[in-house]
Scaffold this motif. Sequence first.
Motif, PDB file in Angstrom:
ATOM      1  N   CYS A  48      18.161  71.389  27.527  1.00  0.00           N
ATOM      2  CA  CYS A  48      16.769  71.250  27.906  1.00  0.00           C
ATOM      3  C   CYS A  48      16.666  70.085  28.890  1.00  0.00           C
ATOM      4  O   CYS A  48      17.397  69.091  28.763  1.00  0.00           O
ATOM      5  N   ALA A  49      15.780  70.199  29.880  1.00  0.00           N
ATOM      6  CA  ALA A  49      15.624  69.133  30.866  1.00  0.00           C
ATOM      7  C   ALA A  49      14.159  68.968  31.223  1.00  0.00           C
ATOM      8  O   ALA A  49      13.380  69.926  31.210  1.00  0.00           O
ATOM      9  N   VAL A  50      13.800  67.738  31.566  1.00  0.00           N
ATOM     10  CA  VAL A  50      12.428  67.431  31.988  1.00  0.00           C
ATOM     11  C   VAL A  50      12.482  66.747  33.342  1.00  0.00           C
ATOM     12  O   VAL A  50      13.378  65.953  33.617  1.00  0.00           O
ATOM     13  N   GLY A  51      11.531  67.087  34.215  1.00  0.00           N
ATOM     14  CA  GLY A  51      11.470  66.482  35.531  1.00  0.00           C
ATOM     15  C   GLY A  51      10.039  66.200  35.916  1.00  0.00           C
ATOM     16  O   GLY A  51       9.099  66.677  35.283  1.00  0.00           O
ATOM     17  N   GLY A  52       9.917  65.408  37.004  1.00  0.00           N
ATOM     18  CA  GLY A  52       8.593  65.095  37.516  1.00  0.00           C
ATOM     19  C   GLY A  52       8.620  65.108  39.026  1.00  0.00           C
ATOM     20  O   GLY A  52       9.328  65.901  39.632  1.00  0.00           O
ATOM     21  N   GLY A  53       7.896  64.230  39.664  1.00  0.00           N
ATOM     22  CA  GLY A  53       7.852  64.219  41.113  1.00  0.00           C
ATOM     23  C   GLY A  53       8.788  63.239  41.762  1.00  0.00           C
ATOM     24  O   GLY A  53       8.720  63.018  42.972  1.00  0.00           O
ATOM     25  N   ASP A  54       9.702  62.683  41.011  1.00  0.00           N
ATOM     26  CA  ASP A  54      10.555  61.637  41.559  1.00  0.00           C
ATOM     27  C   ASP A  54      12.015  62.063  41.653  1.00  0.00           C
ATOM     28  O   ASP A  54      12.899  61.243  41.545  1.00  0.00           O
ATOM     29  N   TYR A  55      12.251  63.336  41.868  1.00  0.00           N
ATOM     30  CA  TYR A  55      13.589  63.892  42.086  1.00  0.00           C
ATOM     31  C   TYR A  55      14.432  63.976  40.834  1.00  0.00           C
ATOM     32  O   TYR A  55      15.394  64.728  40.787  1.00  0.00           O
ATOM     33  N   LYS A  56      14.105  63.247  39.811  1.00  0.00           N
ATOM     34  CA  LYS A  56      15.047  63.074  38.720  1.00  0.00           C
ATOM     35  C   LYS A  56      14.837  64.111  37.625  1.00  0.00           C
ATOM     36  O   LYS A  56      13.727  64.306  37.154  1.00  0.00           O
ATOM     37  N   LEU A  57      15.916  64.746  37.201  1.00  0.00           N
ATOM     38  CA  LEU A  57      15.927  65.592  36.017  1.00  0.00           C
ATOM     39  C   LEU A  57      16.639  64.846  34.905  1.00  0.00           C
ATOM     40  O   LEU A  57      17.741  64.343  35.117  1.00  0.00           O
ATOM     41  N   SER A  58      16.022  64.773  33.731  1.00  0.00           N
ATOM     42  CA  SER A  58      16.670  64.164  32.574  1.00  0.00           C
ATOM     43  C   SER A  58      17.023  65.260  31.590  1.00  0.00           C
ATOM     44  O   SER A  58      16.182  66.095  31.269  1.00  0.00           O
ATOM     45  N   PHE A  59      18.266  65.230  31.129  1.00  0.00           N
ATOM     46  CA  PHE A  59      18.775  66.285  30.260  1.00  0.00           C
ATOM     47  C   PHE A  59      18.906  65.789  28.825  1.00  0.00           C
ATOM     48  O   PHE A  59      19.184  64.606  28.570  1.00  0.00           O
ATOM     49  N   GLY A  60      18.765  66.723  27.894  1.00  0.00           N
ATOM     50  CA  GLY A  60      19.106  66.442  26.515  1.00  0.00           C
ATOM     51  C   GLY A  60      20.611  66.492  26.322  1.00  0.00           C
ATOM     52  O   GLY A  60      21.365  66.821  27.239  1.00  0.00           O
ATOM     53  N   ALA A  61      21.042  66.186  25.097  1.00  0.00           N
ATOM     54  CA  ALA A  61      22.474  66.134  24.798  1.00  0.00           C
ATOM     55  C   ALA A  61      23.093  67.508  24.637  1.00  0.00           C
ATOM     56  O   ALA A  61      24.318  67.642  24.624  1.00  0.00           O
ATOM     57  N   GLY A  62      22.255  68.522  24.539  1.00  0.00           N
ATOM     58  CA  GLY A  62      22.773  69.880  24.437  1.00  0.00           C
ATOM     59  C   GLY A  62      22.870  70.395  23.013  1.00  0.00           C
ATOM     60  O   GLY A  62      23.030  69.614  22.069  1.00  0.00           O
ATOM     61  N   THR A  63      22.753  71.717  22.874  1.00  0.00           N
ATOM     62  CA  THR A  63      22.962  72.401  21.598  1.00  0.00           C
ATOM     63  C   THR A  63      24.002  73.478  21.808  1.00  0.00           C
ATOM     64  O   THR A  63      23.845  74.329  22.691  1.00  0.00           O
ATOM     65  N   THR A  64      25.049  73.442  21.020  1.00  0.00           N
ATOM     66  CA  THR A  64      26.089  74.461  21.101  1.00  0.00           C
ATOM     67  C   THR A  64      25.748  75.604  20.147  1.00  0.00           C
ATOM     68  O   THR A  64      25.467  75.369  18.965  1.00  0.00           O
ATOM     69  N   VAL A  65      25.744  76.807  20.663  1.00  0.00           N
ATOM     70  CA  VAL A  65      25.428  77.988  19.852  1.00  0.00           C
ATOM     71  C   VAL A  65      26.695  78.804  19.622  1.00  0.00           C
ATOM     72  O   VAL A  65      27.387  79.173  20.585  1.00  0.00           O
ATOM     73  N   THR A  66      26.982  79.048  18.373  1.00  0.00           N
ATOM     74  CA  THR A  66      28.090  79.922  17.987  1.00  0.00           C
ATOM     75  C   THR A  66      27.495  81.202  17.426  1.00  0.00           C
ATOM     76  O   THR A  66      26.569  81.150  16.601  1.00  0.00           O
ATOM     77  N   GLN A 119      12.095  67.728  43.795  1.00  0.00           N
ATOM     78  CA  GLN A 119      13.065  68.317  42.866  1.00  0.00           C
ATOM     79  C   GLN A 119      12.484  68.536  41.491  1.00  0.00           C
ATOM     80  O   GLN A 119      12.849  69.442  40.782  1.00  0.00           O
ATOM     81  N   GLY A 120      11.565  67.685  41.101  1.00  0.00           N
ATOM     82  CA  GLY A 120      11.037  67.849  39.761  1.00  0.00           C
ATOM     83  C   GLY A 120      10.318  69.159  39.585  1.00  0.00           C
ATOM     84  O   GLY A 120      10.141  69.624  38.468  1.00  0.00           O
ATOM     85  N   SER A 121       9.882  69.766  40.671  1.00  0.00           N
ATOM     86  CA  SER A 121       9.115  70.988  40.547  1.00  0.00           C
ATOM     87  C   SER A 121       9.941  72.226  40.809  1.00  0.00           C
ATOM     88  O   SER A 121       9.437  73.322  40.697  1.00  0.00           O
ATOM     89  N   THR A 122      11.172  72.057  41.174  1.00  0.00           N
ATOM     90  CA  THR A 122      12.004  73.221  41.464  1.00  0.00           C
ATOM     91  C   THR A 122      13.319  73.091  40.717  1.00  0.00           C
ATOM     92  O   THR A 122      13.683  72.022  40.267  1.00  0.00           O
ATOM     93  N   GLU A 123      13.994  74.188  40.611  1.00  0.00           N
ATOM     94  CA  GLU A 123      15.217  74.160  39.835  1.00  0.00           C
ATOM     95  C   GLU A 123      16.346  73.521  40.617  1.00  0.00           C
ATOM     96  O   GLU A 123      16.368  73.518  41.849  1.00  0.00           O
ATOM     97  N   ALA A 124      17.288  72.971  39.891  1.00  0.00           N
ATOM     98  CA  ALA A 124      18.508  72.454  40.478  1.00  0.00           C
ATOM     99  C   ALA A 124      19.610  73.503  40.323  1.00  0.00           C
ATOM    100  O   ALA A 124      19.725  74.147  39.284  1.00  0.00           O
TER     101      ALA A 124
END
Lengths: 112, 114
Positions: free
Chosen positions: A91-109, B98-103
């Motif tokens: 899962c990831a969250v972003g805004g207007g400042d270029y940055k995407l922040s990601f969660g640590a991930g969930t592994t599905v088996t 970038q926040g509004s579009t996919e990477a």
Amino acid sequence: AQSVTQPDIHITVSEGASLELRCNYSYGATPYLFWYVQSPGQGLQLLLKYFSGDTLVQGIKGFEAEFKRSQSSFNLRKPSVHWSDAAEYFCAVGGGDYKLSFGAGTTVTVRA
Amino acid sequence: DVKVTQSSRYLVKRTGEKVFLECVQDMDHENMFWYRQDPGLGLRLIYFSYDVKMKEKGDIPEGYSVSREKKERFSLILESASTNQTSMYLCASSLWGQGSTEAFFGQGTRLTVV
């Protein structure tokens, strides 16, 4: 600062059963939210994204996610999993400042 | 089909070596990113660039530098590789805002420093 929490490190599900992956985010304004999937040895592929509008978002491979502002959540669901859904999900969250922040991930088996 | 290509899938380098990781995108995207992926930590942003010759530090820039001389190419440089830089490195690109579009992500480079 923006951040994402994925509470479940690992989930095991039977083939044909339903799947729900949890995601909680922290962001000061209206977030842009994403779910990515990573198969073994591969890069990340976008499953779906939420920017605005309908809070239930449909994605590829039969996945959907629901944005709940009151709970700061963006949980991913699939009604019936296939063996090929075994992967790691981010899962990831972003805004207007270029940055995407990601969660640590969930592994599905997926078990047969 | 959109494409982000990383020059190597696997690399093994010695401690102290200077290491270059190359990434090329063919989508004319303004933004390019370098992430590091470690088990249990997800993806952490090292550096990003929103234009040629422009760069911004991410969350974990220490020990790394970057270069973007052309719009389509973004290089990650480890000036003096150390064993704690053993990791999976992912390059990504996106449109302006970038926040509004996919990477879009490359396949990743698994770097081992011995």
